[in-house]
Scaffold this active site. Sequence first.
Site, mmCIF file in Angstrom:
data_model
loop_
_atom_site.group_PDB
_atom_site.id
_atom_site.type_symbol
_atom_site.label_atom_id
_atom_site.label_comp_id
_atom_site.label_asym_id
_atom_site.label_seq_id
_atom_site.Cartn_x
_atom_site.Cartn_y
_atom_site.Cartn_z
ATOM 1 N N ASN A 1 0.622 -12.583 1.685
ATOM 2 C CA ASN A 1 1.300 -11.734 2.761
ATOM 3 C C ASN A 1 0.773 -12.121 3.896
ATOM 4 O O ASN A 1 1.167 -11.844 5.247
ATOM 5 C CB ASN A 1 0.468 -10.240 2.286
ATOM 6 C CG ASN A 1 -1.036 -10.348 1.993
ATOM 7 O OD1 ASN A 1 -1.447 -10.904 1.014
ATOM 8 N ND2 ASN A 1 -1.807 -9.727 2.694
ATOM 9 N N THR B 1 6.165 12.898 -13.290
ATOM 10 C CA THR B 1 7.715 13.289 -12.592
ATOM 11 C C THR B 1 8.033 12.169 -11.741
ATOM 12 O O THR B 1 7.366 11.821 -10.780
ATOM 13 C CB THR B 1 7.897 14.692 -12.287
ATOM 14 O OG1 THR B 1 7.438 15.578 -13.329
ATOM 15 C CG2 THR B 1 9.136 14.906 -11.941
ATOM 16 N N CYS C 1 -11.945 -5.290 11.804
ATOM 17 C CA CYS C 1 -13.128 -4.785 12.388
ATOM 18 C C CYS C 1 -13.492 -3.698 11.298
ATOM 19 O O CYS C 1 -13.025 -2.631 11.033
ATOM 20 C CB CYS C 1 -12.538 -4.035 13.707
ATOM 21 S SG CYS C 1 -14.104 -3.556 14.406
#
Length: 395
Positions: free
Chosen positions: A159, A245, A333
């Site tokens: 990523n 569900t 940070c």
Amino acid sequence: MMNCDADKVIYMDNNATTRVAPEVVDAMMPFLTECYGNPSSMHNFGGQVGSAVQKARGQVAELIGAEPTEITFTSCGTESDSTAILSALQAFPEKRHIITTRVEHPAIKHLCENLDRLTGHKHRVTRLQVESDGTLDLASYEEALAEDTAIVSVMWANNETGVIFPVEKMATMAKERGILFHTDAVQAVGKIPINLKDLDIDFLSISGHKLHAAKGVGVLYVKRGTPFVPFLAGGHQEGGRRGGTENVASIVGLGKACELAGKMMEEENTRVRALRDRLEEGLLATVPKSMLNGHKTDRLPNTTNISFEFVEGEAILLHMNMYNICASSGSACTSGSLEPSHVLRAMGVPFTAAHGSIRYSLSVYNTEAEVDFVLEKMPPIIAELRELSPFWEAE
Ligand SMILES: *Cc1c(COP(=O)(O)O)cnc(C)c1O
């Protein structure tokens, strides 16, 4: 109604999350309004909703070359990742070894750090090292595969850098030794072609919000025949693989997003790739002491991660923010101290460069005009920040 001024923003942070495609919103709307039946109900009112979920299952399967029965809807990529690993460990309780990499997403990284607590067993985790360009060393992978390895988990694409790992080959090497293989494909799905039909991958994770569907929906692909233990026990939803569900609207939207992704794949790999290259080449040419993090070609078409030496990533982001340019930095940070990302650290990116890394991640919604605007604004931003940097003067 809340207004985020999305039309004013130059959004180059698509590896963090993506805009929900308008077609996806349209597909979701009926299920947030009149079609509110429970897909498990016996009546037609619910049954129609059940059919919509089944249609979405087919659309997801189609994008990755899977069977609809191999698709389980979850709440997010993180849940899919956890489910795969914990399933393998429960299916083979005598196997206590896991192989992963040093550059995984926190969803896998932190899970592996907490395994002993989660399972009540002692585990051995091998974290594969990466080269300076972010690619994996296959020789050390082969060495790590052991008798008691329960599962290998290696992301398909990173990523932060977009670097693509050879998961097809790695999965085969695992299978030859009777070891299960999971891949976190959250960043890869929709950006590069995936056909699981003839691959030895047992588990694969998808997240809706990384491919222009809604947040809070994901998929776990489980290969037919692969032993599986549910993470969420409950009702018989999802063929007994995941209780709860169904998040129907988001699932229907994810189906639509997968259909769209199949159609956009070509554009992603041509127009978006060209925009990314234009941005990357422009920045490297105009900003002194800038460098690319990650392999030049074994990489997603939409991602570029560039270090601007001797400046702080977060300071750069704040300046970019003044022009409504959205991106991410390789440092987070945490409690006042700026920690460079574990990915860049694993690659051995020097401290002064890791701190000033910016990830730009594009999508089909970006334009050439936006890239040119960013190319115009970045050099003065970096120059200005360097004027203030005590380390820069020494150069
Ligand atoms: C975003 C992301 C995840 C997590 O997905 P969520 O749906 O946000 O939980 C996992 N892995 C990778 C590689 C990601 O980029």
